[in-house]
Design a protein around this motif. Structure first.
Motif, PDB file in Angstrom:
ATOM      1  N   SER A   2       0.850  -1.193   0.000  1.00  0.00           N
ATOM      2  CA  SER A   2       0.000   0.000   0.000  1.00  0.00           C
ATOM      3  C   SER A   2       0.883   1.239   0.000  1.00  0.00           C
ATOM      4  CB  SER A   2      -0.910   0.002   1.232  1.00  0.00           C
ATOM      5  OG  SER A   2      -0.145  -0.014   2.422  1.00  0.00           O
ATOM      6  N   HIS A   3       0.495   2.213  -0.806  1.00  0.00           N
ATOM      7  CA  HIS A   3       1.292   3.427  -0.937  1.00  0.00           C
ATOM      8  C   HIS A   3       0.738   4.533  -0.032  1.00  0.00           C
ATOM      9  CE1 HIS A   3       3.799   2.044  -4.258  1.00  0.00           C
ATOM     10  NE2 HIS A   3       2.710   1.448  -4.742  1.00  0.00           N
ATOM     11  N   THR A   4       1.616   5.471   0.294  1.00  0.00           N
ATOM     12  CA  THR A   4       1.256   6.575   1.175  1.00  0.00           C
ATOM     13  C   THR A   4       1.180   7.878   0.386  1.00  0.00           C
ATOM     14  OG1 THR A   4       3.547   7.153   1.708  1.00  0.00           O
ATOM     15  CG2 THR A   4       2.504   5.418   3.039  1.00  0.00           C
ATOM     16  N   ILE A   5       0.700   8.914   1.067  1.00  0.00           N
ATOM     17  CA  ILE A   5       0.622  10.234   0.441  1.00  0.00           C
ATOM     18  C   ILE A   5       2.024  10.733   0.072  1.00  0.00           C
ATOM     19  CG2 ILE A   5       0.714  11.516   2.621  1.00  0.00           C
ATOM     20  CD1 ILE A   5      -1.336  13.458   1.410  1.00  0.00           C
ATOM     21  N   LYS A   6       3.010  10.290   0.826  1.00  0.00           N
ATOM     22  CA  LYS A   6       4.403  10.670   0.536  1.00  0.00           C
ATOM     23  C   LYS A   6       4.842  10.084  -0.806  1.00  0.00           C
ATOM     24  CE  LYS A   6       9.035  10.567   2.599  1.00  0.00           C
ATOM     25  NZ  LYS A   6       9.839  10.098   3.771  1.00  0.00           N
ATOM     26  N   ASP A   7       4.415   8.835  -1.088  1.00  0.00           N
ATOM     27  CA  ASP A   7       4.755   8.208  -2.366  1.00  0.00           C
ATOM     28  C   ASP A   7       4.112   8.947  -3.528  1.00  0.00           C
ATOM     29  OD1 ASP A   7       6.162   6.138  -1.058  1.00  0.00           O
ATOM     30  OD2 ASP A   7       4.304   5.007  -0.750  1.00  0.00           O
ATOM     31  N   VAL A   8       2.863   9.402  -3.334  1.00  0.00           N
ATOM     32  CA  VAL A   8       2.166  10.151  -4.375  1.00  0.00           C
ATOM     33  C   VAL A   8       2.898  11.456  -4.659  1.00  0.00           C
ATOM     34  CG1 VAL A   8       0.025  11.352  -4.982  1.00  0.00           C
ATOM     35  CG2 VAL A   8      -0.074   9.137  -3.809  1.00  0.00           C
ATOM     36  N   ALA A   9       3.294  12.148  -3.587  1.00  0.00           N
ATOM     37  CA  ALA A   9       3.997  13.426  -3.748  1.00  0.00           C
ATOM     38  C   ALA A   9       5.308  13.240  -4.507  1.00  0.00           C
ATOM     39  CB  ALA A   9       4.265  14.035  -2.375  1.00  0.00           C
ATOM     40  N   LYS A  10       6.040  12.164  -4.182  1.00  0.00           N
ATOM     41  CA  LYS A  10       7.311  11.880  -4.850  1.00  0.00           C
ATOM     42  C   LYS A  10       7.081  11.565  -6.324  1.00  0.00           C
ATOM     43  CE  LYS A  10      11.449   8.978  -4.457  1.00  0.00           C
ATOM     44  NZ  LYS A  10      12.095   7.866  -3.677  1.00  0.00           N
ATOM     45  N   LYS A  11       6.049  10.756  -6.604  1.00  0.00           N
ATOM     46  CA  LYS A  11       5.733  10.357  -7.979  1.00  0.00           C
ATOM     47  C   LYS A  11       5.342  11.561  -8.827  1.00  0.00           C
ATOM     48  CE  LYS A  11       4.699   7.089 -11.075  1.00  0.00           C
ATOM     49  NZ  LYS A  11       5.673   6.108 -11.582  1.00  0.00           N
ATOM     50  N   ALA A  12       4.591  12.484  -8.235  1.00  0.00           N
ATOM     51  CA  ALA A  12       4.113  13.663  -8.978  1.00  0.00           C
ATOM     52  C   ALA A  12       5.105  14.816  -8.923  1.00  0.00           C
ATOM     53  CB  ALA A  12       2.770  14.114  -8.416  1.00  0.00           C
ATOM     54  N   ASN A  13       6.159  14.642  -8.113  1.00  0.00           N
ATOM     55  CA  ASN A  13       7.180  15.685  -7.961  1.00  0.00           C
ATOM     56  C   ASN A  13       6.583  16.990  -7.405  1.00  0.00           C
ATOM     57  OD1 ASN A  13       9.822  16.630  -8.027  1.00  0.00           O
ATOM     58  ND2 ASN A  13       9.580  17.510 -10.088  1.00  0.00           N
TER      59      ASN A  13
END
Length: 335
Positions: A2-13
């Motif tokens: 499961s991914h976190t909001i931190k992973d989303v932020a990193k992916k979207a830069n």
């Protein structure tokens, strides 16, 4: 994984704060940034935690509903109505089975407080003082469904139990029955016990039929077993009755089953009318005539009232819902 909001932020830069603003529709970002964040969410399969989002926007979009018996057909129909509205609102509902147990109810209320639910629908039970105080301390709205309270000024949605019972008994009288027995719930129950007994008595009096207390047997509850075990008691006290008003459909089906065991034909030897209009009534042999309360509509109305109170902070007016007779095959005309 499961991914976190931190992973989303990193992916979207972008920053975590930007992802949070997109999730909560707060603005402060470009269309291009929004598209990047939504694309990252979709690609990662990210599911935002409802409680975490609630900590940000101070909303959990979650309500609770408390039932004394969650597995009954009665509860299922009310829950269906509540869920119809909950899904329209994009919210969620926590279902609690209290088993009419005060300790369990108080534990649930404490848990619901910790979950930061926004409102409560309280179903088909007496609202005790400790319950009211617990909900009051949570500072959230509450709506009563299929119950009411005279002590506290709280909105409710229900049928008029006394009037509905009156309608059921007068239906039997209009079919030619004069000697009518009743199997009630607990006669001290102020919600569905005492009012239905009073409705039964009023229908007799209004039609100039003497009320005979021997014709009334009160049970502990409103289930199949209560009807099944109490028909023999009623027939022993009042062997001349031609009809029975059972204070719930489950009780009425119990009466029909007990009659079969006793060799009594329904409706040739004994007519039976129930109360609720549960699916069970259509399945019985013969199909059960009953006085219907609109349980699904009660659930919908209670949920709509609760969400309005959550949004506006205003107290809603209580609603009395209509009831009606559903004619099937368990009542014989004696003309």
């Amino acid at each position: 994984m499961s991914h976190t909001i931190k992973d989303v932020a990193k992916k979207a830069n972008v920053s975590i704060a930007t992802v949070s603003r997109v999730l909560n529709g707060q603005g402060g970002y470009s269309i291009k940034t929004k598209e990047k964040v939504l694309s990252a969410i979709k690609e990662l399969g990210y599911q935002p935690n409802a409680l975490a989002r609630g900590l940000i926007n101070k909303r959990t979009k979650t309500i609770a509903i408390l039932f004394p018996e969650v597995s009954s057909m009665f509860s299922a129909k009310i829950l269906r109505g509540v869920e119809n509205v909950v899904h329209e609102q994009g919210a969620s509902v926590i279902v609690c089975n209290t088993a009419s147990n005060g300790i369990r109810t108080m534990k649930y209320l404490q848990l619901l407080h910790e979950k930061r639910i926004e409102g409560i629908i309280f179903v088909s039970e007496v609202l005790k003082e400790e319950y009211y105080e617990a909900v009051s301390s949570m500072n959230i709205p509450i709506v009563l469904a299929a119950t009411e309270t005279y002590r506290y000024q709280l909105p409710y949605v229900k049928v008029n139990d006394r009037h509905a019972a009156y309608t059921a008994v007068e239906y039997l009288i209009n079919k030619g029955h004069q000697k009518i027995g009743m199997i009630s719930g607990n006669k001290y129950d102020p919600i569905a016990g005492h009012p239905r007994i009073e409705g039964y008595k009023e229908a007799l009096r209004r039609n100039y039929i003497t009320v005979n207390e021997k014709y009334i047997v009160d049970a502990k509850g409103f289930g199949f077993k209560d009807g099944f075990e109490n028909l023999p008691r009623l027939l022993e006290a009042a062997p001349d009755i031609t009809a029975v008003f059972a204070a719930s459909d489950e009780m009425a089906v119990g009466v029909i089953s007990a009659a079969y065991r006793l060799g009594i034909r329904i409706p040739d030897d004994l007519s039976v009318i129930g109360y609720d209009n549960l699916p069970l009534g259509e399945m019985s042999i013969p199909p059960l005539t009953t006085v219907a309360q609109p349980l699904e509509e009660i659930g919908e109305m209670a949920a709509n009232m609760l969400f309005t109170m959550i949004e506006t902070g205003e107290t809603m007016e209580s609603r009395i819902m209509p009831h009606k007779i559903i004619e099937r095959a368990s009542v014989k005309t004696l003309y």
